[in-house]
Design a protein around this motif. Structure first.
Motif, PDB file in Angstrom:
ATOM      1  N   ARG A  47      43.393  35.113  41.744  1.00 36.17           N
ATOM      2  CA  ARG A  47      42.428  34.594  42.739  1.00 36.17           C
ATOM      3  C   ARG A  47      40.996  34.759  42.255  1.00 36.17           C
ATOM      4  O   ARG A  47      40.107  34.076  42.713  1.00 36.17           O
ATOM      5  N   ARG A  59      31.140  37.030  36.689  1.00 33.64           N
ATOM      6  CA  ARG A  59      32.285  36.343  37.291  1.00 33.64           C
ATOM      7  C   ARG A  59      33.161  35.711  36.225  1.00 33.64           C
ATOM      8  O   ARG A  59      34.359  35.562  36.399  1.00 33.64           O
ATOM      9  N   PRO A  76      35.206  41.370  44.907  1.00 35.43           N
ATOM     10  CA  PRO A  76      35.760  40.030  45.175  1.00 35.43           C
ATOM     11  C   PRO A  76      34.859  38.970  44.550  1.00 35.43           C
ATOM     12  O   PRO A  76      33.638  39.156  44.456  1.00 35.43           O
ATOM     13  N   ARG A  77      35.470  37.888  44.157  1.00 30.72           N
ATOM     14  CA  ARG A  77      34.700  36.775  43.593  1.00 30.72           C
ATOM     15  C   ARG A  77      34.104  35.986  44.768  1.00 30.72           C
ATOM     16  O   ARG A  77      34.818  35.362  45.545  1.00 30.72           O
ATOM     17  N   ILE A  78      32.817  36.033  44.857  1.00 33.38           N
ATOM     18  CA  ILE A  78      32.116  35.497  46.029  1.00 33.38           C
ATOM     19  C   ILE A  78      32.126  33.964  46.013  1.00 33.38           C
ATOM     20  O   ILE A  78      31.894  33.347  44.975  1.00 33.38           O
ATOM     21  N   PRO A  79      32.344  33.339  47.162  1.00 33.32           N
ATOM     22  CA  PRO A  79      32.145  31.882  47.234  1.00 33.32           C
ATOM     23  C   PRO A  79      30.703  31.594  47.661  1.00 33.32           C
ATOM     24  O   PRO A  79      29.962  32.514  47.991  1.00 33.32           O
ATOM     25  N   GLY A  80      30.343  30.350  47.663  1.00 32.79           N
ATOM     26  CA  GLY A  80      28.987  29.991  48.093  1.00 32.79           C
ATOM     27  C   GLY A  80      29.004  28.773  48.970  1.00 32.79           C
ATOM     28  O   GLY A  80      30.014  28.080  49.079  1.00 32.79           O
ATOM     29  N   GLY A  81      27.890  28.513  49.620  1.00 31.36           N
ATOM     30  CA  GLY A  81      27.808  27.395  50.538  1.00 31.36           C
ATOM     31  C   GLY A  81      26.798  26.360  50.136  1.00 31.36           C
ATOM     32  O   GLY A  81      26.455  26.225  48.993  1.00 31.36           O
TER      33      GLY A  81
END
Lengths: 81, 753
Positions: A47, A59, A76-81
């Protein structure tokens, strides 16, 4: 030997420890060793896990060296918006 | 230190100026092509049949009558989208979200799609498709979904992150925690403790342009997709994987984007359009209606957060503990984990723990929304800190300054910080004229801080020098907020060209290597790094060509102010060669001149902001008006200050809507009741004051110019800043977002009684 700090979701994999010692010269080797020693790491690695080395978050750069005495956190591997 | 450019002793000629954006004229004159503006000869129109139920088994889908309707060219169900995900749970969830398989999981979940010669025929065909459902109990509330009596949505979800792993499935797919120290002792050491449960409702990014695409798949297996997206490379990779295509066979071209904010980082209808086109052997256009955008794309989580913070009478925080419950919609997710990571990141805390609980509900699959998960966590933390300041009798800004994280602080999520800007934003807020301005009747002032990580990712860039010496820059990151102007400025800065002589374009997926999408505030940061590196590679080629023209060694040429110049004692005495002169001779010095770069832009600097808000409340109606708003944020280095300010203002405007009005409202039947902009009201210009901005520049040591991402942090503090202002205005702590007039009236009424 790198001391690798874990966030809460990973701690059950290593019996509740806050950190583990891993012999690894870079991030690639770190992930490989973790997966070998603790197979339950595998789905987390798939993941995506980020690695903070002395405060700088990596990352994708798996060649990044783990210097001796470095502060290492798995995140955790951060998501972005 | 607003707009201080001396931090790295770099003197910029172009960076930091405010030229016009290259896409501006097209956008204001209607020439710009958005997703729905694309058309292909012979295209069909596609529509999607969606579930009217929140949770139900699909017993049977009968498409036979629709197939016989004249003008219908293709109909697909999940049977046309076989599971090719090979055990990848994330991809399987994406597939299932695009088209329901055995069950529908939320109101609006796709169950079939039709491609027909026109919209009228497609609509008739949808009505002829018969779906036999078996209704199942549903749950849409984040707290209700965790109760033992709640219907379990997936029977293969067992809570991850706990020991031992549960033997029964539940709607809690994961737990995690972050922190350090001893919170039990920390709370014992506290003189004052504040403890509340805070709730935030689900909101949508509210982008103006609905999702739209045109798909065209040929019988030879090659395909094209024109689409509005934040990441056409990611769309390509995921669509190809789900459809069993070679990635290289699918070429994706991105349109201009009418807003995304995280909502266009996920595929929704694109695989359906491609599958329909493949089946019909015709181009297929699929555009979501606004109703579909609300019901079936990816809004943010609703949340429920327990927050407890303790402090000494002198304002030193002794312990902080948060339990954060976020839902991911109808699929497992990790949104609470990101909230837990960001919650306490602004502060230097000896004892801190944040725990995350991921929840599955019968709502659409949650997507990222600008600094995903951070605004809700900040609302809880910053509200509690404000209340703590009141209880102690300390100024709210001073309390935050006393506890602010700084270089060397161990962050609440683990690592020790390098140079960061939270202290600088707080000092700037303390000294800002806004903090000293008088307030009127029924008005209140609040402030709050916010944090976001930012990241970099895979990026590439091609710079080509044209025969007349002007330059094109091809990048693969979608321009969502003016990045073409910023990238043009950085290329011009490096090459020594005028900004007007650089044209930046977003290349299609067959023209560049893979680029991650524009998210994580990475566009200007990462593409800027690639552009700077590509320009420096281009300069090496330009110098080599000049050396050939002068017949001197390559290392005897330097690049200064857009010219090659001989350097060193043996270089000879030649007049400088301009890029125009070198370009004109290129055909006889080795051919086209270009510079390329491919990189992984790790090292994005974390970002902090402090916001100040004045609000006025009508005590009779509960209606509120934001009277004044100020954003103070660290940009590292503002490449194009106007677009940095635009990002600050945009985040604040969206935060104001989220704080005061926006809310998904579900009925008892589990159906969304306000799927439109009339009933889901986002703020318009007349609802907002001028949003003042202050750019601070604390350089990111990992970027050649010191850039940090700026696009997301600005939405983190508003919920809390506005809640603090509202609480000060009405005299009662507001703990539920949005603070819509009925909730404000209720709070005022409860205070009176």
């Amino acid at each position: 030997m790198a001391e690798v700090h874990l966030w809460g979701a990973l701690r059950p994999i290593v019996g509740g420890a806050l950190s583990v010692s891993v012999e690894a010269k870079n991030i690639r080797e770190l992930f490989k060793t973790l997966a070998e020693q603790y197979p339950a790491f595998e789905p987390h690695l798939q993941r995506g896990i980020a690695v903070s080395i002395n405060g700088k978050i990596y990352r994708d750069t798996w060649d990044q060296a783990l210097p001796a005495d470095a502060e290492i956190y798995l995140l955790p591997r951060i998501p972005g918006g | 230190m607003p707009l201080d450019t001396n931090f790295t002793n770099q003197k910029f000629k172009q960076v930091g100026t405010r030229p016009l954006r290259p896409d501006g004229v097209d956008k204001v004159t209607g020439r710009a092509k958005y997703g729905a503006d694309y058309n292909a000869p012979g295209q069909l129109i596609a529509l999607v049949l969606r579930s009217p139920h929140a949770h139900a088994k699909i017993k049977k889908i009968d498409t036979s009558k629709a197939e016989k309707l004249a003008g219908v060219k293709a109909i697909i169900t999940s049977a046309d989208l076989p599971d090719l995900t090979a055990g990848d749970r994330g991809m399987r969830d994406i597939l299932e979200n695009c088209m329901a398989r055995k069950k529908v999981l939320y109101d609006g979940h796709a169950v079939a799609a039709v491609a027909a010669i026109d919209q009228t025929t497609a609509r008739k065909a949808l009505k002829l498709i018969q779906v036999d459902y078996e209704m199942l109990p549903h749950v849409t509330d984040v707290d209700e979904a965790l109760k033992p009596s709640a219907p379990v949505i997936h029977n293969d979800i067992f809570t991850e992150g706990v020991e031992p792993t549960p033997t029964k499935p539940s709607n809690n797919n994961k737990r995690a925690s972050f922190g350090h120290g001893d919170i039990v002792q920390g709370f014992k050491d506290a003189d004052v403790i504040v403890e509340h449960t805070y709730k935030t409702e689900q909101t949508h990014q509210g982008y103006i342009e609905p999702h739209a695409c045109v798909a065209n798949v040929s019988p030879d297996g090659q395909g094209e997709l024109w689409v509005c997206t934040q990441g056409h490379f990611v769309y390509r990779n995921q669509c190809a994987a789900l459809l069993g295509m070679d990635i290289s066979k699918l070429r994706v071209t991105a349109s201009e984007i009418g807003g995304g904010f995280g909502g266009k980082t996920h595929i929704w209808t694109e695989p359906l359009a491609l599958a329909l086109s493949r089946k019909a052997n015709r181009p297929v256009k699929l555009t979501m209606t606004r109703d579909e955008v609300f019901r079936c794309s990816g809004p943010t989580s609703s949340t429920s957060i327990d927050m407890k913070i303790g402090a000494k009478k002198d304002g030193t925080i002794t312990a902080a503990h948060g339990v954060l419950r976020y839902h991911g919609g109808a699929f497992p997710a990790t949104w609470a984990e990101f909230g837990a990571m960001t919650a306490f990141a602004c502060y230097d805390l000896k004892n801190v723990k944040s725990e995350s609980i991921e929840v599955i509900v019968n709502r659409p699959k949650t997507a990222a929304y600008r600094a995903p998960s951070a605004p809700m966590a900040a609302f809880a933390v910053e509200s509690a800190i404000d209340e703590l300041a009141k209880k102690i009798g300390m100024d709210a800004v001073e309390l935050r300054i006393k506890n602010a994280a700084k270089q060397g602080t161990q962050s609440s999520y683990g690592p020790v910080y390098g140079p960061i800007g939270i202290g600088a934003t707080l000092e700037a807020a303390k000294n800002h004229a806004h903090m000293k301005a008088p307030l009127g009747k029924n008005q209140g002032r609040g402030m709050a801080c916010g944090f976001w990580f930012n990241f970099g990712g895979q990026t590439c860039c091609d710079i080509n020098v044209t025969p007349d010496g002007t330059v094109t820059v091809a990048v693969g990151t979608i321009d969502v907020g003016g990045s073409r102007a910023s990238i043009g400025l950085m290329a011009a800065e490096e090459l020594g060209l005028a900004y007007e002589n650089v044209r930046v374009v977003i290349a299609d997926t067959s023209s560049l290597g893979h680029n991650d999408m524009t998210d994580g505030s990475r566009g200007t940061f990462s593409t800027g790094m690639a552009t700077i590196a590509a320009a420096r590679n281009c300069i090496k080629v330009l110098c080599a060509r000049a050396a050939k023209m002068w017949d001197i060694p390559e290392d005897a040429v330097v690049w200064e102010d857009g010219h090659a110049k001989p350097a060193g004692t043996n270089a000879g005495n030649f007049p400088p060669l301009s890029i125009k002169e070198i370009a004109a001779a290129a055909g006889n010095t080795g051919g086209p001149i270009a510079g390329h770069n491919e990189l992984v832009a790790d090292g994005a600097g974390v970002s902090f902001a402090t916001h100040i808000c004045d609000i006025e409340v009508d005590p009779e109606t509960g209606r509120s008006t934001v009277k004044r708003y100020t954003v103070i944020q660290d940009a590292g280095k503002a490449i194009h200050p106007s677009y940095v300010e635009g990002q600050y203002q945009g985040g604040a405007a969206q935060g104001i809507g989220w704080a005061l009005n926006e809310e998904y409202i579900y009925g008892k039947d589990g159906r969304l009741q306000n799927a439109g902009f009339l009933d889901y009201r986002i703020p318009v210009c007349s609802d907002l004051p001028f949003i003042d901005t202050m750019i601070l520049e604390i350089p990111n040591p990992n970027h050649p110019y010191g850039v940090r991402g700026v696009g997301e942090t600005s939405i983190v503090p508003p919920l809390a800043a506005i809640a603090n202002a509202m609480s000060n205005a009405v005299g009662v702590r507001m703990t539920h977002i949005p603070m819509s007039p009925p909730r404000v009236l209720k709070a005022i009424s409860n205070r009176k009684h």
